[in-house]
Design an enzyme around this catalytic site. Sequence first.
Site, PDB file in Angstrom:
ATOM      1  NE  ARG A   1      -2.738   0.276   3.625  1.00  7.25           N
ATOM      2  CZ  ARG A   1      -2.227   0.660   4.629  1.00  7.25           C
ATOM      3  NH1 ARG A   1      -1.685   2.117   4.797  1.00  7.25           N
ATOM      4  NH2 ARG A   1      -1.961  -0.227   5.169  1.00  7.25           N
ATOM      5  CE1 TYR A  34     -16.079  13.262 -15.607  1.00  7.41           C
ATOM      6  CE2 TYR A  34     -15.849  12.780 -13.352  1.00  7.41           C
ATOM      7  CZ  TYR A  34     -16.033  11.891 -14.456  1.00  7.41           C
ATOM      8  OH  TYR A  34     -16.425  11.094 -14.064  1.00  7.41           O
ATOM      9  CG  ASP A  42      -9.170  16.365 -14.245  1.00  6.35           C
ATOM     10  OD1 ASP A  42      -8.169  16.397 -15.315  1.00  6.35           O
ATOM     11  OD2 ASP A  42      -9.883  16.367 -13.956  1.00  6.35           O
ATOM     12  CE  LYS A  93     -12.130   8.897 -18.089  1.00  8.53           C
ATOM     13  NZ  LYS A  93     -13.231  10.439 -17.420  1.00  8.53           N
TER      14      LYS A  93
HETATM   15  C1  LIG Z   1     -13.257  10.620 -16.367  1.00  6.71           C
HETATM   16  C2  LIG Z   1     -12.689  12.249 -15.299  1.00  6.71           C
HETATM   17  C3  LIG Z   1     -12.377  11.629 -13.643  1.00  6.71           C
HETATM   18  C4  LIG Z   1     -12.561  11.012 -13.577  1.00  6.71           C
HETATM   19  O1  LIG Z   1     -11.446   9.997 -13.721  1.00  6.71           O
HETATM   20  P1  LIG Z   1     -12.077   8.206 -13.163  1.00  6.71           P
HETATM   21  O2  LIG Z   1     -11.229   7.487 -13.078  1.00  6.71           O
HETATM   22  O3  LIG Z   1     -13.228   8.339 -13.916  1.00  6.71           O
HETATM   23  O4  LIG Z   1     -12.894   8.429 -11.518  1.00  6.71           O
HETATM   24  C5  LIG Z   1     -11.812  13.154 -13.705  1.00  6.71           C
HETATM   25  N1  LIG Z   1     -12.036  14.827 -15.283  1.00  6.71           N
HETATM   26  C6  LIG Z   1     -11.715  14.277 -16.033  1.00  6.71           C
HETATM   27  C7  LIG Z   1     -11.728  15.353 -15.948  1.00  6.71           C
HETATM   28  C8  LIG Z   1     -12.113  13.345 -16.370  1.00  6.71           C
HETATM   29  O5  LIG Z   1     -13.026  12.957 -17.807  1.00  6.71           O
END
Ligand SMILES: *Cc1c(COP(=O)(O)O)cnc(C)c1O
Length: 389
Positions: free
Chosen positions: A49, A101, A175, A200
């Site tokens: 962890r 988001y 982000d 993504k």
């Molecule tokens: C998908 C996404 C998230 C969240 O990520 P997860 O891996 O699904 O928890 C946060 N910010 C943006 C811009 C996203 O597209």
Amino acid sequence: MVQNFSTRAVHVGSHPDPTTGAVIPPISLSTTFAQTYPGKPIGEYEYSRSSNPNRTSFEQVLASLENGKYGLAFSSGSATTAVVLQSLEIGSHIISIGDVYGGTHRYFTKVANTHGVDSVFAQNIVEELPSLIKPNTKLIWVEGISNPTLSVTDLSKVKQIIKESGKEDILLVVDNTFASPYITNPLDFGADIVVHSATKFINGHSDVVLGVAVTNSGEIYKRLTFLQNAVGAIPSPFDSWLAHRGVKTLPLRVKQSSESAQKIAEFLESSESVQAVNYPGLKTHAGYEIAQRQHRNGLGGGVVSFRIKGDKEVAAKFTQSTKLFTLAESLGGIESLLEVPSIMTHAGIPIEDREKSGVYDNLIRLSVGIEDTEDLIEDIKQALESASK
Ligand SMILES: *Cc1c(COP(=O)(O)O)cnc(C)c1O
């Protein structure tokens, strides 16, 4: 020797195994690591962890690709957001972009507030920021390219406003999920922390949920490392290994997606069946100039959104008519996807707020994969014809 992006994507954190010579590092599943004397582990690892070889390798390559010193991986993009927010003290105030988001909006308004951290959302952050900064403002949250209207925030300008406010302890968090580190590196423009849903573009194959944060500050790194271990929202060795394999082809994938997305956006703009197109690579886009400065070669990224002429039934019909684009949430994979934000990813937002951010009922979001560009355009062309019938 300073290495370029693609070279670093392949080599950083990926070395032949010193005992077997395996070119690809093995997946290290052990939860615990032997010690020679109490408190003296054989290597740098004690318990999985706290840290794990596959996670470390992935964190190293991500730090490098974001031009940062330190990387930290988490079990999802959302867990990354949660840990960054948990690092704030009670009574802190956050300023966020309005079209943040959905999951981040949910965390700010339904979780962080219950821990004494309040947030406010700005439709135009650069204009509104000076009047929104309060004595207890600790963090500003923006997205490199926002979802689903793909607006671009001028990071240097946000940083300058923070400076002028005299509150230089305010952290700027970006982000960067929609752009990916190949398109832009927010730390170079003044961000203190860059976060990703590595689910993504970074993993890129729609088969891992994972998140990452990168910073240049030793102090922030120390705090987030403490929380990474204390909260325990860490990715498994297998997911870290898969995401590391995925990121090695990030430059090739994003280049291809972005080039196709540009051509698709131009095609859509010229179509009689389309009302409006959002894409930062188009001169008609409000963020075009910023993207030219902030993005590698002015690339617009792999996501395009557009308003089809007609109502939400027409939009739905379009999604039923594509043969290559699969109707599904998420983005950034090698396969092309599409969705209707007002019904799917953004359904939870009240209509007035939604439309203020440009999320109309007839808005369709495309995540452009790495298929042949002509095939993708052909698919969109026939789907527009079917939908408009
Ligand atoms: C998908 C996404 C998230 C969240 O990520 P997860 O891996 O699904 O928890 C946060 N910010 C943006 C811009 C996203 O597209």
